[in-house]
Design an enzyme around this catalytic site. Sequence first.
Site, PDB file in Angstrom:
ATOM      1  N   ASP A 104       1.609  -9.697 -10.767  1.00  0.00           N
ATOM      2  CA  ASP A 104       1.317 -11.124 -10.639  1.00  0.00           C
ATOM      3  C   ASP A 104       2.454 -11.983 -11.176  1.00  0.00           C
ATOM      4  OD1 ASP A 104      -1.069 -11.559  -9.240  1.00  0.00           O
ATOM      5  OD2 ASP A 104      -2.284 -10.959 -10.946  1.00  0.00           O
TER       6      ASP A 104
ATOM      7  N   CYS B 208       2.113  -3.389 -18.111  1.00  0.00           N
ATOM      8  CA  CYS B 208       1.103  -2.566 -17.436  1.00  0.00           C
ATOM      9  C   CYS B 208       1.140  -2.747 -15.918  1.00  0.00           C
ATOM     10  CB  CYS B 208      -0.295  -2.866 -17.964  1.00  0.00           C
ATOM     11  SG  CYS B 208      -0.840  -4.566 -17.718  1.00  0.00           S
TER      12      CYS B 208
ATOM     13  N   GLU C  10       0.904 -13.025 -17.115  1.00  0.00           N
ATOM     14  CA  GLU C  10       0.985 -12.884 -15.661  1.00  0.00           C
ATOM     15  C   GLU C  10       1.554 -14.118 -14.975  1.00  0.00           C
ATOM     16  OE1 GLU C  10      -2.707 -10.398 -14.227  1.00  0.00           O
ATOM     17  OE2 GLU C  10      -3.327 -11.741 -15.843  1.00  0.00           O
TER      18      GLU C  10
ATOM     19  N   HIS D 110       0.832  -1.201   0.000  1.00  0.00           N
ATOM     20  CA  HIS D 110       0.000   0.000   0.000  1.00  0.00           C
ATOM     21  C   HIS D 110       0.869   1.255   0.000  1.00  0.00           C
ATOM     22  CE1 HIS D 110      -3.165   2.823   1.211  1.00  0.00           C
ATOM     23  NE2 HIS D 110      -2.305   3.269   2.104  1.00  0.00           N
TER      24      HIS D 110
END
Length: 577
Positions: A464, A511, A439, A204
Amino acid sequence: MPETAGGSAAEAAGVAGAADRTEYEGVGVGTATVAGPVARTAQAPPEPPDVPATATADEERRKALAALAAVAADLRARGAAAGGDTADVLEAQAMMAEDPDLEERVSARVAAGKTAARAIHETFAGYREMFAGLGEYLAGRVADLDDIAARAVAVATGVAMPGLPRRTEPYVLVAEDLAPADTALLDRRLVLALVTAEGGPTSHTAILAQSMGIPAVVGAAGVLDLADDTVVLVDAAAGTVVARPTSEELEAAVTRSAAAVTATALRGPGRTADSQPVRLLANIGGAADVPEALAAGAEGVGLFRTEFLYLDADEPPSLPAQVKAYREIFEAFGAGARVVVRTLDAGADKPLPFVPLGEEPNPALGVRGLRAFRAFDGRNEAVLRTQLEAINEAADAVPADVWVMAPMVNEAPEAEWFCDLAASCGLDVVNGRVGIMVETPAAALTAGAILAGRTGFASIGTNDLTQYTMAADRMLGALGTCQDPWHPAVLKLIGAAGDAGAATGKPIGVCGEAAADPLLACVLVGLGVRSLSMAPSAIAEVRAVLATRTLEDCVEMAARARWAATAREARRTAAAR
């Protein structure tokens, strides 16, 4: 740029010499170098002792419920001050503090003789254990629970809630980690940099720092030993924090930062120093993110997350509702601007009542992404079909160049299934507007076979891909240092996908959060990536750094990095000139 609470950078160093200098290593976010005095967050209160209550059960109950109510009110006040997505996050936390089941469990413990603080602590500990074992999404809420519990225990025991220091002069914020309630009120004019002992590149705090343009070093063990007002030099590019730096180090940082500030004024399309185009795109999660992307000079959208239409719904959004939402975004971008839509990434951390997936012991490795619509004899396929039809209808007669990609694809047959479905919904498969996300290691290693078929492009989701390569849950703070896309194993997989793109003549993009790291962006270009999608706030710095390197430079950087032994060595060798 290096800043301090007063005076020059050299003056801030005082009389510190090499003998006083201490260096801490972590994971850097951004490329800026900042100097300033340390200010630490207030610590959470200690675990309340398990002793019998001296007040009556009714008094302890009122105290406990009043503490929870005070926390909820404080969270809402912070959310109102911050606005935007942060307000939604804090409203969700406030609702957790007011949950009737929580109040009942706390009241039951108080009735059994616990103090208000102990009852709150034990109840949240129970929720924490339960959430931690229920998959990635709920495990990610454990930090929120810990934060609410700490605040409520503080109120119940009459001490200050944990949180940001009260300062009027610029400082470097040092914390174990940051809770959403703290980050909501960060003042960019005062907080020069963020330094945390916990977390990784996708924590975060790291994501917040990236979105706010604040340099940071996360996962820096030992920084909690730093005393308030200790002068530190935070080098986000190197991932280091130097306590009591020398005057020479500070002056060198000033020079580097002045050059960086000048470079970020560069505008226009992304390209290397020898004019190799590198399309710079924005990651968005809805229409509210579009103005910032346009203001940053994004050349389009590389990741349009469509989950905003689904996550709070009890049933799938209708075709007209989806068409309206998608068209609003498509129309905001001009002719030639690419807008890449990721189809619904259901499952794992995004459970949906209308996409039933059954019980899963490990949802992150379960039926998620495209699998959610192919599994169970296609019982969920209608949800994806409606979305593809809506994207096709919304893309009609808009100036933007709309592309579509599917998440969590492992191999060529899955990609071909998606192309079949997209074509049946009217989307342009023939001209390469339908692609996949890479991913998993399987997708990276078989990208050649996938792209040899009708799949038009691939976009690498580095968050991922790193998680699955390193076998490290990206929501688990204790494994934050494993979540580093600089790891040579991850770079080699990206290189495999880049090679497949070059061999088939099909574009490869990134991305994931890695695209927002300016130095890593150069390495990605050297690995064959030709578009980078990131938080809009990162575009200017990535554009500036790319403009200082030729394509040959990028290829050499990538070669050094991919054959390094560790993530840290890969970053260091790539930075060497």
